[in-house]
Design an enzyme around this catalytic site. Structure first.
Site, PDB file in Angstrom:
ATOM      1  N   HIS A 204       2.157   2.025  -3.486  1.00 18.36           N
ATOM      2  CA  HIS A 204       1.143   2.611  -4.358  1.00 18.36           C
ATOM      3  C   HIS A 204       1.229   4.138  -4.402  1.00 18.36           C
ATOM      4  CE1 HIS A 204      -1.372  -0.357  -6.200  1.00 18.36           C
ATOM      5  NE2 HIS A 204      -1.767  -0.921  -5.086  1.00 18.36           N
TER       6      HIS A 204
ATOM      7  N   GLU B 250       0.832  -1.208   0.000  1.00 20.75           N
ATOM      8  CA  GLU B 250       0.000   0.000   0.000  1.00 20.75           C
ATOM      9  C   GLU B 250       0.867   1.259   0.000  1.00 20.75           C
ATOM     10  OE1 GLU B 250      -2.911  -0.625  -0.759  1.00 20.75           O
ATOM     11  OE2 GLU B 250      -2.908  -2.741  -0.210  1.00 20.75           O
TER      12      GLU B 250
END
Length: 906
Positions: free
Chosen positions: A306, A303
């Site tokens: 990202h 995450e």
């Protein structure tokens, strides 16, 4: 039952059109209330076309209270169409649209949009959840800056979070308070996030390579902060690694993570405010296993990564989903490989690919990495988009090498920063930066199915009349080894015609001791010599059939044995000239650890399939394989983390994929018989291993200690098959009782629950339940252990556990732990001949569809390959699928999965 005219229409990639309006900026105001939250939105609109088009704004389950355009009030009732969208005609080139809507977070069981999790307001907007918050062009190619004001009761919601930096906080006179957040980076609506509630905070800082200090905050439910240290350490490691490996620095002053109990997936990368399923944040040695902690590291890294590969550069449309997900999975895999065992990480990823993606490619839900159509985008968060997408990125890296790949990354991110890009944009940047031709390689994005590569080899040269399988021949001066590779991809449910792909195959030629020999490849050159290991070659198989001639630098006493697809360089099914003796040699001698493991799996698969075909699998145990396995066990110099994965036989699901018609009972009997034979033959070696690998105390979570625990618990799992051996059974109980960490305790519980004697099994399960009463994430493990148990009463146990206080159908974690574990991990009992497992899953999917259609659709996927089983089981599964399809009010999500499965079976 749905009438043909009521069936959801497919959305096609070929129909993509750029937006006619964009939103340059959006101001949002939230007045939070569980029953009636008021959302005020002010959109700065800009027309992108010369021709006037109506403006269509997506909306779902919204009550429009007020509507105005450039300060002029409009009648809301006249502008909302039958599909819930807001439609306006004859807009000026620029305009400000203001809406005021009412939503009900506490009634939102779908867990998309704005909802409540244990009293905490939180959002999930990917893929199309923002339209459940306010009216907006809810598509990834509309990027806007966000200015968000959140107001809520100060007592119940002391924490107010959104994207970007906090620019204002104030107390309000009515016992409420407010916070204002501004995100300077334009982003699509799916990256919007909001969290409000009573939360504890773990705080830290990170100093970037340019000297900026970033405040790191990790928010959890009250009393859980002590279990967030693993995740915080992973975040700091991720930030440092992304700077060192990819040259990418974080770009804001604050990074927040929030863990919530109710979440459909693992986590969400919202810009600067990641929201996580609590299972991927909360961990300590008492409640989480080593595997849990490694998963937390990987998900936190994913995450965070990202931030650049997904946020700063996002995807143009949802067909390009793998642009961000496949690339970021590759990055998180590399992160873990750089921090732990690279070989073991690769092996685990290959196992995941074969367990999840290969069956998807071969089943009714087959689709390319970049799909051409979908009915419901939530169904395309798949192993193909993620795991196979990562393999596509890995193959580009293999072909280009690290230096040229990083040059391509710099070009891609620099060129498309702040934009919505496509898979084609990524490959074009790689080509331009490297000078490498990837035209044919692009087919990996558009062609579904798993390629099959067939390899044959023989010796040519003086005194040689060799044919295939000439591994025992001498290879004199002037001789060469001729390798023939061919490829084909079988037709899939979505594509009948296939074309050759560009497949990178790494290989080494091994001598009689397993050492790579020096050889040159005639009439060819290695594509990436800076990436290949010494003695290794990189071939690019681009045609249906190609021949490669290798000439060793020196005469060889024995013809070289090729070690093919080293490191699993391409996601293919390999058919090669290996026999049992070759694989027995390679599983001990191959210097490529992935191929060493692969040889053992290949050998075991052949043996187990032969056993399954026998009238009595227990009488058909292959003693040569048992002996070869013993050689593996006796190698005390072996890396413990590698030994742990090498000691695991192929799973029943993988073995089933190797059969034309799945023999459910035969496979289970064969695998159990082989495991028992190994345990009996090597009992003393396994006991010695268990004693020798006792980790030092106190517990440490580092990779070295985790590796020792993994190998020791692999030995325990084999010993646990000896149910009549009193000494072994006492050992298993002592392992459970004396454990000072969840890894060891759960390993012993699994042995006892799956193979233990009834009294010991019941005692351990009751003790575990009592120890962890109130620990929801730990009781998920307890539920899953029982659901996966290869016992004839497994279904009755699962049905009973549906009524247990630890289970809640509305919580995805509970559903995956109990129903999902049974349907997707208990191959033998889910596919019991009486069809009870099928009827059970159909019942649960129907219930789930009304609560959470995303989870229902995922559960329905367990029926996906029903046509590969025998006739009676096919009939039972088809009936279960039809009963789901014919349910009134079935969601688009579940309908798409079920209907595709049934259509393929016609």
């Amino acid at each position: 039952m749905l009438d043909r005219q009521d069936m959801p229409a497919a959305i096609r990639r070929a129909d993509y059109r750029p937006p006619t309006f964009t939103v340059d900026a959006i101001r949002l105001e939230f007045d939070l209330d569980p029953a009636e939250t008021i959302v005020t939105a002010e959109l700065s609109l800009r027309c992108l076309t010369e021709t006037a088009f109506p403006l269509h704004l997506d909306g779902e389950d919204l009550t429009l209270l007020e509507l105005s355009l450039d300060g002029t009030a409009l009648d809301p009732a006249q502008h909302v169409d039958g599909a819930g969208r807001l439609v306006l005609h004859e807009l000026p080139p620029r305009a400000v649209l203001r809406t005021r809507c009412r939503i009900a977070p506490e009634a939102n069981s779908r867990l998309t949009g704005l909802y409540l999790s244990n009293g905490i307001f939180c959002t999930q907007c990917e893929a199309q959840g923002f339209r459940r918050i306010t009216f907006f062009p809810d598509r990834p190619d509309v990027l806007a800056t966000y200015d968000v004001t959140v107001r809520a009761d100060a007592g119940s919601c002391p924490v107010l979070l959104s994207n970007g930096n906090c620019v204002d906080r104030q107390s309000l006179p009515d016992g409420r308070h407010m916070a204002r957040w501004q995100d300077p980076f334009p982003k699509p609506s799916y990256l919007f996030a909001l969290v409000a509630g009573r939360l504890d905070r773990l705080a830290d800082t990170f100093t970037t390579r340019s000297g900026r200090q970033v405040d790191l905050h990790l928010y959890v439910e009250p009393g859980q902060a002590a279990r967030a240290h693993c995740a915080m350490a992973a975040l700091k490691q991720s930030m440092a690694w992304d700077e060192a490996r990819f040259g990418l620095e974080y770009d804001l002053d604050i990074f927040n993570i929030v863990a919530v109990a109710d979440f459909n997936s693992g986590a969400m990368e919202n810009k600067s405010l990641n929201i996580f399923n609590a299972k991927y944040i909360l961990a300590d040695e008492a409640t989480a296993t080593d595997t849990d902690m490694e998963l937390i590291e990987g998900v936190v890294a994913h995450e965070y990564f990202h931030n650049w590969t997904g946020n700063r550069v996002t995807c143009r449309d949802w067909f390009q989903l793998s642009l961000k997900e496949g690339l970021t999975v590759f990055r998180d895999q590399e992160f873990t490989a750089d921090h732990r065992s690279r070989a073991v990480k690769r092996i685990r990823d290959v196992r995941t690919l074969r367990a999840r993606q290969f069956p998807e490619d071969a089943g009714p839900l087959s689709h390319p990495v970049r799909p051409d159509t979908y009915v419901e985008i939530n169904n395309f968060y798949t192993a193909t988009v993620y795991e196979k997408g990562a393999e596509v990125i890995r193959m580009i890296h293999t072909i280009l090498g690290e230096a040229r790949f990083q040059a391509g990354m710099r070009l891609y991110l620099g060129r498309h920063d702040g934009q919505a890009a496509t898979c084609e944009d990524f490959v074009a940047a790689m080509e331009e930066a490297s000078g490498c031709d990837l035209v044919q390689f692009r087919r990996w994005y558009s062609q579904s199915g798993t390629p099959r590569v067939t390899a044959q080899w023989h010796v040519e040269g003086p005194a040689s009349g060799a044919g295939p399988g000439a591994g025992g021949q001498a290879l004199p001066d002037g001789g060469c080894l001729v390798l023939t590779l061919s490829q084909d991809t079988p037709p899939t449910a979505d594509q009948a015609e296939k074309v050759p792909l560009d497949i990178p195959i790494r290989l080494a030629l091994l001598d009689g001791e397993g050492r790579p020999i020096a050889a040159w490849l005639e009439e060819a050159a290695d594509a990436a010599p800076d990436r290949s290991a010494p003695g290794e070659h990189l071939l690019r198989l681009t045609g249906p059939r190609q021949r490669f001639r290798f000439r060793p630098a020196e005469a060889q006493e024995h013809a070289p044995l090729p070690s093919l697809n080293c490191g699993f360089s391409a996601p293919v099914i390999l058919h090669a000239d290996y026999g049992d003796a070759d694989d027995a040699f390679l599983m001990v001698r191959d210097p490529d650890a992935v191929n060493r493991w692969e040889a053992g799996q290949r050998y075991a698969t052949r043996v187990l399939l032969r056993m399954a075909a026998a009238e009595d699998p227990a009488m058909a145990v292959d003693g040569r394989y048992v002996d070869a396995f013993g050689g593996l066990l006796r190698d005390e110099a072996m890396d413990p983390s590698f030994a742990a994965v090498a000691m695991v036989l192929p799973e029943e699901g993988y073995l089933a994929d190797q059969m034309a018609v799945v023999d459910v009972d035969g496979l289970h009997a064969a695998r159990e018989a082989m495991l028992r034979a190994i345990a009996l033959a090597h009992r003393n070696v396994l006991l010695g291993m268990h004693a020798r690998l006792q980790p030092a105390r106190p517990y440490r979570a580092d990779a070295d200690q985790a590796a020792l625990r993994a190998q020791r618990n692999a030995a325990l799992a084999l010993l646990g098959l000896l149910t009549e051996d009193a000494e072994v059974q006492r050992l298993v109980m002592a392992h459970y009782r004396d454990a000072d960490n969840m890894t060891d305790r759960l390993a012993a519980l699994t042995v006892l629950a799956h193979h233990g004697q009834e009294a010991a099994r019941n005692l351990a399960l009751a003790d575990f339940e009592e120890r962890y009463r109130g620990e929801a994430l730990v009781l998920d493990k307890w539920l899953a252990v029982q659901a996966q148990a290869p016992r004839r009463d497994a279904l009755a146990t699962v049905r009973r556990l549906l009524d247990h206080p630890a289970f809640r159908l509305s919580n995805p974690n509970r559903v995956y732990a109990l129903i999902g574990a049974f349907a997707m991990r208990n191959q033998w009992r889910f596919h019991a001949a009486d069809g009870g497992g099928y009827a059970f899953l159909a019942e649960q999917v129907k219930k789930l569809d009304g609560l959470n259609r995303q989870v229902a659709a995922r559960m329905a996927g367990a029926f996906g390959r029903w046509q590969r089983y025998d006739g009676p089981r096919q009939n039972l599964m088809r009936a279960a699928l039809e009963s789901i399809r014919d349910m009134p009010g079935l969601s688009r999500d579940t309908f798409e999965i079920v209907n595709k499965s049934l259509e393929v079976g016609k």
